[in-house]
Design a protein around this motif. Structure first.
Motif, PDB file in Angstrom:
ATOM      1  N   GLY A  88      -5.839   2.660 -43.291  1.00 33.61           N
ATOM      2  CA  GLY A  88      -5.330   2.451 -41.942  1.00 33.61           C
ATOM      3  C   GLY A  88      -4.202   3.408 -41.624  1.00 33.61           C
ATOM      4  O   GLY A  88      -4.154   4.005 -40.536  1.00 33.61           O
ATOM      5  N   LEU A  89      -3.282   3.589 -42.569  1.00 32.40           N
ATOM      6  CA  LEU A  89      -2.190   4.542 -42.376  1.00 32.40           C
ATOM      7  C   LEU A  89      -2.736   5.959 -42.259  1.00 32.40           C
ATOM      8  O   LEU A  89      -2.263   6.753 -41.439  1.00 32.40           O
ATOM      9  CB  LEU A  89      -1.200   4.448 -43.537  1.00 32.40           C
ATOM     10  CG  LEU A  89      -0.035   5.439 -43.510  1.00 32.40           C
ATOM     11  CD1 LEU A  89       0.789   5.296 -42.231  1.00 32.40           C
ATOM     12  CD2 LEU A  89       0.851   5.255 -44.738  1.00 32.40           C
ATOM     13  N   ALA A 123      -4.573  10.744 -36.412  1.00 25.45           N
ATOM     14  CA  ALA A 123      -4.639  10.815 -34.954  1.00 25.45           C
ATOM     15  C   ALA A 123      -3.623  11.801 -34.393  1.00 25.45           C
ATOM     16  O   ALA A 123      -3.824  12.372 -33.316  1.00 25.45           O
ATOM     17  CB  ALA A 123      -4.422   9.429 -34.351  1.00 25.45           C
ATOM     18  N   ALA A 124      -2.534  12.006 -35.124  1.00 27.72           N
ATOM     19  CA  ALA A 124      -1.479  12.895 -34.641  1.00 27.72           C
ATOM     20  C   ALA A 124      -1.671  14.334 -35.071  1.00 27.72           C
ATOM     21  O   ALA A 124      -0.998  15.228 -34.539  1.00 27.72           O
ATOM     22  CB  ALA A 124      -0.118  12.391 -35.127  1.00 27.72           C
ATOM     23  N   ILE A 183     -10.842  11.337 -43.376  1.00 29.89           N
ATOM     24  CA  ILE A 183      -9.805  10.940 -42.428  1.00 29.89           C
ATOM     25  C   ILE A 183      -8.464  10.813 -43.124  1.00 29.89           C
ATOM     26  O   ILE A 183      -7.432  11.285 -42.618  1.00 29.89           O
ATOM     27  CB  ILE A 183     -10.192   9.611 -41.735  1.00 29.89           C
ATOM     28  CG1 ILE A 183     -11.379   9.836 -40.791  1.00 29.89           C
ATOM     29  CG2 ILE A 183      -8.999   9.022 -40.966  1.00 29.89           C
ATOM     30  CD1 ILE A 183     -11.960   8.578 -40.206  1.00 29.89           C
ATOM     31  N   VAL A 184      -8.455  10.179 -44.294  1.00 31.47           N
ATOM     32  CA  VAL A 184      -7.193  10.017 -45.025  1.00 31.47           C
ATOM     33  C   VAL A 184      -6.647  11.379 -45.459  1.00 31.47           C
ATOM     34  O   VAL A 184      -5.437  11.614 -45.406  1.00 31.47           O
ATOM     35  CB  VAL A 184      -7.383   9.088 -46.245  1.00 31.47           C
ATOM     36  CG1 VAL A 184      -6.083   8.965 -47.024  1.00 31.47           C
ATOM     37  CG2 VAL A 184      -7.840   7.711 -45.796  1.00 31.47           C
ATOM     38  N   ASP A 185      -7.535  12.274 -45.865  1.00 33.68           N
ATOM     39  CA  ASP A 185      -7.088  13.615 -46.255  1.00 33.68           C
ATOM     40  C   ASP A 185      -6.460  14.347 -45.078  1.00 33.68           C
ATOM     41  O   ASP A 185      -5.483  15.083 -45.243  1.00 33.68           O
ATOM     42  CB  ASP A 185      -8.266  14.433 -46.791  1.00 33.68           C
ATOM     43  CG  ASP A 185      -8.656  14.047 -48.210  1.00 33.68           C
ATOM     44  OD1 ASP A 185      -7.814  13.461 -48.912  1.00 33.68           O
ATOM     45  OD2 ASP A 185      -9.806  14.327 -48.601  1.00 33.68           O
ATOM     46  N   ILE A 186      -7.014  14.164 -43.894  1.00 33.30           N
ATOM     47  CA  ILE A 186      -6.453  14.800 -42.701  1.00 33.30           C
ATOM     48  C   ILE A 186      -5.078  14.219 -42.390  1.00 33.30           C
ATOM     49  O   ILE A 186      -4.127  14.939 -42.075  1.00 33.30           O
ATOM     50  CB  ILE A 186      -7.402  14.625 -41.498  1.00 33.30           C
ATOM     51  CG1 ILE A 186      -8.692  15.425 -41.714  1.00 33.30           C
ATOM     52  CG2 ILE A 186      -6.725  15.057 -40.195  1.00 33.30           C
ATOM     53  CD1 ILE A 186      -9.798  15.090 -40.723  1.00 33.30           C
ATOM     54  N   GLY A 187      -4.980  12.896 -42.499  1.00 32.59           N
ATOM     55  CA  GLY A 187      -3.714  12.242 -42.149  1.00 32.59           C
ATOM     56  C   GLY A 187      -2.627  12.420 -43.185  1.00 32.59           C
ATOM     57  O   GLY A 187      -1.457  12.556 -42.842  1.00 32.59           O
ATOM     58  N   GLY A 188      -3.001  12.411 -44.452  1.00 33.61           N
ATOM     59  CA  GLY A 188      -1.991  12.492 -45.509  1.00 33.61           C
ATOM     60  C   GLY A 188      -2.429  13.371 -46.645  1.00 33.61           C
ATOM     61  O   GLY A 188      -2.726  12.878 -47.745  1.00 33.61           O
ATOM     62  N   LEU A 204     -13.295   7.357 -34.268  1.00 31.74           N
ATOM     63  CA  LEU A 204     -13.412   8.715 -33.737  1.00 31.74           C
ATOM     64  C   LEU A 204     -12.807   8.826 -32.347  1.00 31.74           C
ATOM     65  O   LEU A 204     -12.119   9.807 -32.028  1.00 31.74           O
ATOM     66  CB  LEU A 204     -14.882   9.135 -33.703  1.00 31.74           C
ATOM     67  CG  LEU A 204     -15.522   9.476 -35.053  1.00 31.74           C
ATOM     68  CD1 LEU A 204     -17.025   9.662 -34.896  1.00 31.74           C
ATOM     69  CD2 LEU A 204     -14.887  10.726 -35.641  1.00 31.74           C
ATOM     70  N   ALA A 205     -13.048   7.827 -31.505  1.00 31.70           N
ATOM     71  CA  ALA A 205     -12.498   7.849 -30.153  1.00 31.70           C
ATOM     72  C   ALA A 205     -10.978   7.817 -30.186  1.00 31.70           C
ATOM     73  O   ALA A 205     -10.303   8.517 -29.417  1.00 31.70           O
ATOM     74  CB  ALA A 205     -13.041   6.669 -29.342  1.00 31.70           C
ATOM     75  N   ALA A 206     -10.428   7.001 -31.076  1.00 36.84           N
ATOM     76  CA  ALA A 206      -8.968   6.911 -31.192  1.00 36.84           C
ATOM     77  C   ALA A 206      -8.385   8.217 -31.708  1.00 36.84           C
ATOM     78  O   ALA A 206      -7.340   8.677 -31.240  1.00 36.84           O
ATOM     79  CB  ALA A 206      -8.590   5.749 -32.112  1.00 36.84           C
ATOM     80  N   LEU A 207      -9.055   8.844 -32.674  1.00 36.19           N
ATOM     81  CA  LEU A 207      -8.580  10.127 -33.182  1.00 36.19           C
ATOM     82  C   LEU A 207      -8.621  11.180 -32.083  1.00 36.19           C
ATOM     83  O   LEU A 207      -7.687  11.988 -31.945  1.00 36.19           O
ATOM     84  CB  LEU A 207      -9.442  10.577 -34.366  1.00 36.19           C
ATOM     85  CG  LEU A 207      -9.373   9.734 -35.647  1.00 36.19           C
ATOM     86  CD1 LEU A 207     -10.328  10.299 -36.700  1.00 36.19           C
ATOM     87  CD2 LEU A 207      -7.962   9.661 -36.197  1.00 36.19           C
ATOM     88  N   ALA A 208      -9.702  11.195 -31.310  1.00 38.27           N
ATOM     89  CA  ALA A 208      -9.856  12.193 -30.254  1.00 38.27           C
ATOM     90  C   ALA A 208      -8.788  12.063 -29.185  1.00 38.27           C
ATOM     91  O   ALA A 208      -8.341  13.068 -28.613  1.00 38.27           O
ATOM     92  CB  ALA A 208     -11.246  12.083 -29.629  1.00 38.27           C
ATOM     93  N   SER A 209      -8.359  10.839 -28.915  1.00 34.28           N
ATOM     94  CA  SER A 209      -7.345  10.609 -27.881  1.00 34.28           C
ATOM     95  C   SER A 209      -5.931  10.626 -28.431  1.00 34.28           C
ATOM     96  O   SER A 209      -4.962  10.459 -27.686  1.00 34.28           O
ATOM     97  CB  SER A 209      -7.610   9.274 -27.178  1.00 34.28           C
ATOM     98  OG  SER A 209      -7.485   8.189 -28.098  1.00 34.28           O
ATOM     99  N   GLY A 210      -5.804  10.798 -29.759  1.00 31.64           N
ATOM    100  CA  GLY A 210      -4.481  10.815 -30.377  1.00 31.64           C
ATOM    101  C   GLY A 210      -3.806   9.461 -30.408  1.00 31.64           C
ATOM    102  O   GLY A 210      -2.582   9.376 -30.499  1.00 31.64           O
ATOM    103  N   ASP A 211      -4.599   8.393 -30.364  1.00 30.15           N
ATOM    104  CA  ASP A 211      -4.066   7.029 -30.336  1.00 30.15           C
ATOM    105  C   ASP A 211      -3.970   6.493 -31.760  1.00 30.15           C
ATOM    106  O   ASP A 211      -4.919   5.902 -32.289  1.00 30.15           O
ATOM    107  CB  ASP A 211      -4.966   6.141 -29.475  1.00 30.15           C
ATOM    108  CG  ASP A 211      -4.368   4.765 -29.210  1.00 30.15           C
ATOM    109  OD1 ASP A 211      -3.447   4.355 -29.951  1.00 30.15           O
ATOM    110  OD2 ASP A 211      -4.831   4.099 -28.267  1.00 30.15           O
ATOM    111  N   GLY A 212      -2.823   6.693 -32.383  1.00 35.26           N
ATOM    112  CA  GLY A 212      -2.637   6.261 -33.764  1.00 35.26           C
ATOM    113  C   GLY A 212      -2.702   4.759 -33.932  1.00 35.26           C
ATOM    114  O   GLY A 212      -3.228   4.271 -34.941  1.00 35.26           O
ATOM    115  N   ASP A 213      -2.167   4.012 -32.976  1.00 34.15           N
ATOM    116  CA  ASP A 213      -2.207   2.547 -33.062  1.00 34.15           C
ATOM    117  C   ASP A 213      -3.644   2.043 -33.133  1.00 34.15           C
ATOM    118  O   ASP A 213      -3.985   1.205 -33.968  1.00 34.15           O
ATOM    119  CB  ASP A 213      -1.499   1.922 -31.854  1.00 34.15           C
ATOM    120  CG  ASP A 213       0.011   2.086 -31.907  1.00 34.15           C
ATOM    121  OD1 ASP A 213       0.545   2.346 -33.000  1.00 34.15           O
ATOM    122  OD2 ASP A 213       0.652   1.946 -30.851  1.00 34.15           O
ATOM    123  N   ALA A 214      -4.485   2.574 -32.221  1.00 27.97           N
ATOM    124  CA  ALA A 214      -5.876   2.124 -32.183  1.00 27.97           C
ATOM    125  C   ALA A 214      -6.627   2.572 -33.428  1.00 27.97           C
ATOM    126  O   ALA A 214      -7.425   1.811 -33.986  1.00 27.97           O
ATOM    127  CB  ALA A 214      -6.563   2.658 -30.926  1.00 27.97           C
TER     128      ALA A 214
END
Length: 217
Positions: free
Chosen positions: A94-95, A101-102, A142-147, A188-198
């Motif tokens: 989740g983190l 997303a950012a 996704i986790v690799d991209i985020g962290g 994917l939609a949340a990542l595309a919109s940069g919505d980290g919460d979602a």
């Protein structure tokens, strides 16, 4: 390294470790099984020394433990351990989704969409046996991209800490597949919109659902 370049040889200890890890994770060696170094060595055609080294690594991974008069035994995980496993996955992945997303690039997003599209096609063709491995790649990417510095390694450590037999995958349950694909689309939609919460919320719900399914099976 290109596909044409020779790969460095795998050491015997690495070979034994990878073989036993795969057998344990896919329940070919079930929980509670005693692992005798001599028997493993004979089965894999190596000496006892690399087997002992591999067993020490598996002990660090918490996949085996040493018991008096029994030696190395594959850990038999109960309901509480499974709940902890999926709880840890939900937090870490989740983190990872929130952070991704950012920072996800257009190329990385296209890569994830391509992987998701392949899953959708396989599901439509009834090739559900491919979906579990593809989902693993989707989550870890996704986790690799985020962290990339720490989270990716942590996510893999958590994933490797609990054997999840291939036949226990919720992707093999036809009534579960569409809901899980929908969750991937939501991520994917949340990542595309940069919505980290979602992104974090959908990922956590997605992983927890997998845990609840596993607890019922």
């Amino acid at each position: 390294m290109s596909a044409l370049e020779p790969r460095p040889p795998v050491s015997k200890a690495e070979y034994v470790y990878n073989t036993l890890l795969d057998d344990i994770r896919n329940a070919r060696i079930p929980g509670g099984t005693a692992l005798r170094a001599g028997e493993v060595a004979r089965r894999l055609g190596v000496s006892v020394t690399p087997v002992r080294e591999a067993l020490r690594r598996l002990e660090k991974d918490r996949l085996i433990r040493y018991e008096a008069h029994h030696g190395a035994t594959v850990v038999d995980l109960g309901e509480e351990a499974l709940a902890e496993y999926y709880g840890l996955r939900a937090v870490v992945e989740g983190l990872g989704a929130r952070l991704a997303a950012a920072r996800v690039t257009a190329g990385e997003l296209a890569e994830l969409r391509e992987l998701h599209a392949a899953m959708v096609e396989d599901a439509a063709r009834g090739r559900n046996d491919r979906l579990g491995e593809q989902s693993l790649r989707f989550h870890l990417r996704i986790v690799d991209i985020g962290g990339p510095a720490f989270l990716g390694a942590h996510a893999r450590a958590v994933r490797n800490s609990v054997p999840v037999p291939a036949e226990a995958s919720l992707w093999l349950a036809r009534d579960q597949v569409q809901a899980q694909l929908d969750a991937h689309e939501g991520i994917l939609a949340a990542l595309a919109s940069g919505d980290g919460d979602a992104a974090e919320r959908v990922m956590i719900e997605h992983v927890r659902h997998a845990g609840a399914f596993r607890a019922r099976t």
